[in-house]
Design an enzyme around this catalytic site. Sequence first.
Site, PDB file in Angstrom:
ATOM      1  N   ARG A 126     -12.272 -45.610 -69.758  1.00 47.46           N
ATOM      2  CA  ARG A 126     -13.541 -44.633 -69.437  1.00 47.46           C
ATOM      3  C   ARG A 126     -14.598 -44.939 -68.443  1.00 47.46           C
ATOM      4  O   ARG A 126     -15.524 -44.419 -68.606  1.00 47.46           O
ATOM      5  CB  ARG A 126     -14.232 -44.532 -70.886  1.00 47.46           C
ATOM      6  CG  ARG A 126     -13.062 -43.862 -71.890  1.00 47.46           C
ATOM      7  CD  ARG A 126     -13.982 -43.708 -73.191  1.00 47.46           C
ATOM      8  NE  ARG A 126     -13.008 -43.423 -74.296  1.00 47.46           N
ATOM      9  CZ  ARG A 126     -12.658 -44.118 -75.029  1.00 47.46           C
ATOM     10  NH1 ARG A 126     -12.910 -45.387 -74.982  1.00 47.46           N
ATOM     11  NH2 ARG A 126     -11.459 -43.628 -76.109  1.00 47.46           N
ATOM     12  N   LYS A 148     -17.130 -37.289 -55.687  1.00 44.79           N
ATOM     13  CA  LYS A 148     -15.796 -36.279 -56.046  1.00 44.79           C
ATOM     14  C   LYS A 148     -14.583 -37.444 -55.835  1.00 44.79           C
ATOM     15  O   LYS A 148     -14.474 -37.955 -54.870  1.00 44.79           O
ATOM     16  CB  LYS A 148     -15.602 -35.210 -54.760  1.00 44.79           C
ATOM     17  CG  LYS A 148     -16.693 -34.140 -55.095  1.00 44.79           C
ATOM     18  CD  LYS A 148     -16.315 -32.965 -54.395  1.00 44.79           C
ATOM     19  CE  LYS A 148     -17.382 -31.814 -54.557  1.00 44.79           C
ATOM     20  NZ  LYS A 148     -17.054 -30.389 -53.987  1.00 44.79           N
ATOM     21  N   GLU A 199     -16.080 -32.131 -39.766  1.00 49.26           N
ATOM     22  CA  GLU A 199     -16.847 -32.113 -40.741  1.00 49.26           C
ATOM     23  C   GLU A 199     -18.506 -32.394 -40.541  1.00 49.26           C
ATOM     24  O   GLU A 199     -19.206 -31.939 -41.048  1.00 49.26           O
ATOM     25  CB  GLU A 199     -16.633 -33.266 -41.951  1.00 49.26           C
ATOM     26  CG  GLU A 199     -15.214 -33.156 -42.642  1.00 49.26           C
ATOM     27  CD  GLU A 199     -14.979 -31.988 -43.719  1.00 49.26           C
ATOM     28  OE1 GLU A 199     -16.197 -31.502 -43.931  1.00 49.26           O
ATOM     29  OE2 GLU A 199     -14.064 -31.978 -44.065  1.00 49.26           O
ATOM     30  N   LYS A 245     -25.553 -35.057 -46.121  1.00 49.58           N
ATOM     31  CA  LYS A 245     -24.714 -34.873 -47.439  1.00 49.58           C
ATOM     32  C   LYS A 245     -25.329 -35.526 -48.697  1.00 49.58           C
ATOM     33  O   LYS A 245     -25.388 -35.099 -49.896  1.00 49.58           O
ATOM     34  CB  LYS A 245     -23.584 -35.809 -47.207  1.00 49.58           C
ATOM     35  CG  LYS A 245     -22.744 -35.848 -48.469  1.00 49.58           C
ATOM     36  CD  LYS A 245     -21.285 -35.176 -48.547  1.00 49.58           C
ATOM     37  CE  LYS A 245     -20.693 -34.960 -49.760  1.00 49.58           C
ATOM     38  NZ  LYS A 245     -19.248 -35.098 -49.870  1.00 49.58           N
ATOM     39  N   GLU A 255     -22.347 -29.998 -58.180  1.00 49.71           N
ATOM     40  CA  GLU A 255     -21.713 -28.680 -57.692  1.00 49.71           C
ATOM     41  C   GLU A 255     -21.952 -27.449 -58.562  1.00 49.71           C
ATOM     42  O   GLU A 255     -20.860 -26.844 -59.135  1.00 49.71           O
ATOM     43  CB  GLU A 255     -20.299 -28.841 -56.920  1.00 49.71           C
ATOM     44  CG  GLU A 255     -20.213 -27.508 -56.206  1.00 49.71           C
ATOM     45  CD  GLU A 255     -18.939 -27.697 -55.214  1.00 49.71           C
ATOM     46  OE1 GLU A 255     -18.630 -28.631 -54.689  1.00 49.71           O
ATOM     47  OE2 GLU A 255     -18.306 -26.650 -55.088  1.00 49.71           O
ATOM     48  N   ARG A 263     -24.374 -27.829 -53.217  1.00 49.83           N
ATOM     49  CA  ARG A 263     -23.230 -28.746 -52.723  1.00 49.83           C
ATOM     50  C   ARG A 263     -21.983 -27.725 -52.108  1.00 49.83           C
ATOM     51  O   ARG A 263     -21.282 -27.913 -51.376  1.00 49.83           O
ATOM     52  CB  ARG A 263     -22.795 -29.555 -54.035  1.00 49.83           C
ATOM     53  CG  ARG A 263     -21.877 -30.601 -53.319  1.00 49.83           C
ATOM     54  CD  ARG A 263     -21.853 -31.818 -54.497  1.00 49.83           C
ATOM     55  NE  ARG A 263     -20.615 -32.603 -53.916  1.00 49.83           N
ATOM     56  CZ  ARG A 263     -20.446 -33.760 -54.375  1.00 49.83           C
ATOM     57  NH1 ARG A 263     -21.271 -34.345 -55.326  1.00 49.83           N
ATOM     58  NH2 ARG A 263     -19.576 -34.607 -53.802  1.00 49.83           N
ATOM     59  N   ASN A 267     -18.923 -26.560 -48.496  1.00 46.65           N
ATOM     60  CA  ASN A 267     -17.665 -25.983 -48.396  1.00 46.65           C
ATOM     61  C   ASN A 267     -17.253 -24.893 -47.215  1.00 46.65           C
ATOM     62  O   ASN A 267     -16.271 -24.172 -47.047  1.00 46.65           O
ATOM     63  CB  ASN A 267     -16.996 -25.225 -49.581  1.00 46.65           C
ATOM     64  CG  ASN A 267     -17.122 -26.381 -50.973  1.00 46.65           C
ATOM     65  OD1 ASN A 267     -16.506 -27.337 -50.603  1.00 46.65           O
ATOM     66  ND2 ASN A 267     -17.624 -25.926 -51.838  1.00 46.65           N
ATOM     67  N   HIS A 270     -13.930 -24.360 -45.663  1.00 42.95           N
ATOM     68  CA  HIS A 270     -12.843 -24.984 -46.610  1.00 42.95           C
ATOM     69  C   HIS A 270     -12.296 -23.857 -47.338  1.00 42.95           C
ATOM     70  O   HIS A 270     -11.002 -24.291 -47.568  1.00 42.95           O
ATOM     71  CB  HIS A 270     -13.558 -25.893 -47.635  1.00 42.95           C
ATOM     72  CG  HIS A 270     -14.019 -27.136 -46.992  1.00 42.95           C
ATOM     73  ND1 HIS A 270     -14.861 -27.472 -45.884  1.00 42.95           N
ATOM     74  CD2 HIS A 270     -13.456 -28.479 -47.044  1.00 42.95           C
ATOM     75  CE1 HIS A 270     -15.031 -28.783 -45.498  1.00 42.95           C
ATOM     76  NE2 HIS A 270     -14.248 -29.418 -46.236  1.00 42.95           N
ATOM     77  N   HIS A 274      -8.402 -24.217 -46.702  1.00 36.65           N
ATOM     78  CA  HIS A 274      -7.654 -24.667 -47.854  1.00 36.65           C
ATOM     79  C   HIS A 274      -6.385 -23.822 -47.841  1.00 36.65           C
ATOM     80  O   HIS A 274      -5.032 -23.999 -48.278  1.00 36.65           O
ATOM     81  CB  HIS A 274      -8.220 -24.772 -49.098  1.00 36.65           C
ATOM     82  CG  HIS A 274      -8.930 -26.056 -49.275  1.00 36.65           C
ATOM     83  ND1 HIS A 274      -9.934 -26.488 -50.275  1.00 36.65           N
ATOM     84  CD2 HIS A 274      -8.993 -27.283 -48.565  1.00 36.65           C
ATOM     85  CE1 HIS A 274     -10.292 -27.730 -50.198  1.00 36.65           C
ATOM     86  NE2 HIS A 274      -9.919 -27.783 -48.944  1.00 36.65           N
ATOM     87  N   HIS A 296      -6.594 -32.124 -42.341  1.00 38.67           N
ATOM     88  CA  HIS A 296      -7.649 -31.297 -42.992  1.00 38.67           C
ATOM     89  C   HIS A 296      -8.680 -30.987 -42.060  1.00 38.67           C
ATOM     90  O   HIS A 296      -9.322 -29.794 -42.336  1.00 38.67           O
ATOM     91  CB  HIS A 296      -8.443 -32.582 -44.139  1.00 38.67           C
ATOM     92  CG  HIS A 296      -9.539 -31.733 -44.781  1.00 38.67           C
ATOM     93  ND1 HIS A 296      -9.480 -30.591 -45.813  1.00 38.67           N
ATOM     94  CD2 HIS A 296     -10.881 -32.111 -44.910  1.00 38.67           C
ATOM     95  CE1 HIS A 296     -10.541 -30.343 -46.120  1.00 38.67           C
ATOM     96  NE2 HIS A 296     -11.529 -31.385 -45.455  1.00 38.67           N
TER      97      HIS A 296
HETATM   98  N1  GLY Z   1     -16.773 -32.349 -49.484  1.00 37.92           N
HETATM   99  C1  GLY Z   1     -17.682 -31.421 -50.201  1.00 37.92           C
HETATM  100  C2  GLY Z   1     -18.307 -32.084 -51.305  1.00 37.92           C
HETATM  101  O1  GLY Z   1     -18.312 -33.530 -51.381  1.00 37.92           O
HETATM  102  O2  GLY Z   1     -18.983 -31.678 -52.002  1.00 37.92           O
END
Ligand code: GLY
Length: 393
Positions: A126, A148, A199, A245, A255, A263, A267, A270, A274, A296
């Site tokens: 956990r 993430k 990025e 960031k 997010e 957040r 994107n 993206h 994607h 990417h």
């Molecule tokens: N790569 C986008 C984020 O970390 O929210």
Amino acid sequence: MSNDRSVHVDLADRGYDILIGSGVLSKLEAVLKPMHSKGARRAFVLVDSGVPDSFADQITTITQSLGIDSSLATITPTESIKSIQTYQSLLEHIASTGHSRVDPVIALGGGIVGDLAGFVASSYRRGVPVIQCPTTLLSMVDASVGGKTGFNLRITNPDGSEDLLKNLVGAFWQPQCVIADINTLDSLDLRQRRSGLSECIKHGFISAGVGHEGLLDWMIQHLDAISSFDPATMAELVERNVALKASVVALDEREDTSKLGGRMLLNFGHTFGHAIETLENLSPDPSNPSLAPLHHGEAVALGMVAACRAAEHASGLDPEIGNELISILKHAGLPVQVGGLPSNQDLVERMSHDKKATANTIRVVIPTSRGKCIVVEDAPVESLEAGFDAIRA
Ligand code: GLY
């Protein structure tokens, strides 16, 4: 004089530092010491096979000097290895070492290693601590910061076709610390480094909207040094991007999907990206199909161009924004058009598979002015198609 830099991610009791500089991996010792005092006796280290052995050896030397037993697993990062099968085998490995709740997981590698190691750490017993040691520009400025984690899921559609759904399974799990040793970038090939620049350019195009007005102009002023990966400029590039960031994550850690901002702005490029990233036949260089599939960052570069052109179609965005983006991407050696795209209908359908889509809408981030973007969920399909047409070689 030390040239080391650090940025704090301000998340109260989940806050942490990002250490940046040449040789900062040595600071792992200071990060592990308090963990050792609290009982940590083992570390599980997930290593990217592309990282020179000297960096993994350095981690082993540091853990040994503290009386921490380290157990290493190595993976060759590909999107298909970022799977539930790899996750399971990593869990089995970590469990077999007797890893306790206070023992850390250490990720040494790019985004795929960081995401998998982070998700193992988030779920094993956990939750155990994770230390992210990113070794690619992309993971330094983006993936390693913000917690993430996760893996991709391959699904079979009702018509029998298969899709690889990127990062569909995951968790937010903030690291204890991020250690971005600029020396690790030396081992990257040019294409990987350029992918990371994508990025950074993304951050420039949202910078004014998130309180980092100067970032786009700073990058343009230093574009030659950045595009040639001048070592002195790299640390500052990483610091400035990580600062952006960190501030976005601090205001919107998970997010929040009701916000249409925060957040989600990260994107930019993206959702379009994607849709094309998992098409295995696409090459960043039309004259060299053997370079397929897209990395990417290359898909994000193309996605940002598509988003600008879609915004021109949908809301009359000044074309100069897209023109400036294209000129920066070209300078950085990133693709702005791609051959072999399927039909627009197929591509828009792929966008709706993106995890950022909701039941009936496709959320896209589009620019509204220089350095500012917004999230929209009502972009007309014709505008999304205009975006794809603009990157079709
Ligand atoms: N790569 C986008 C984020 O970390 O929210």
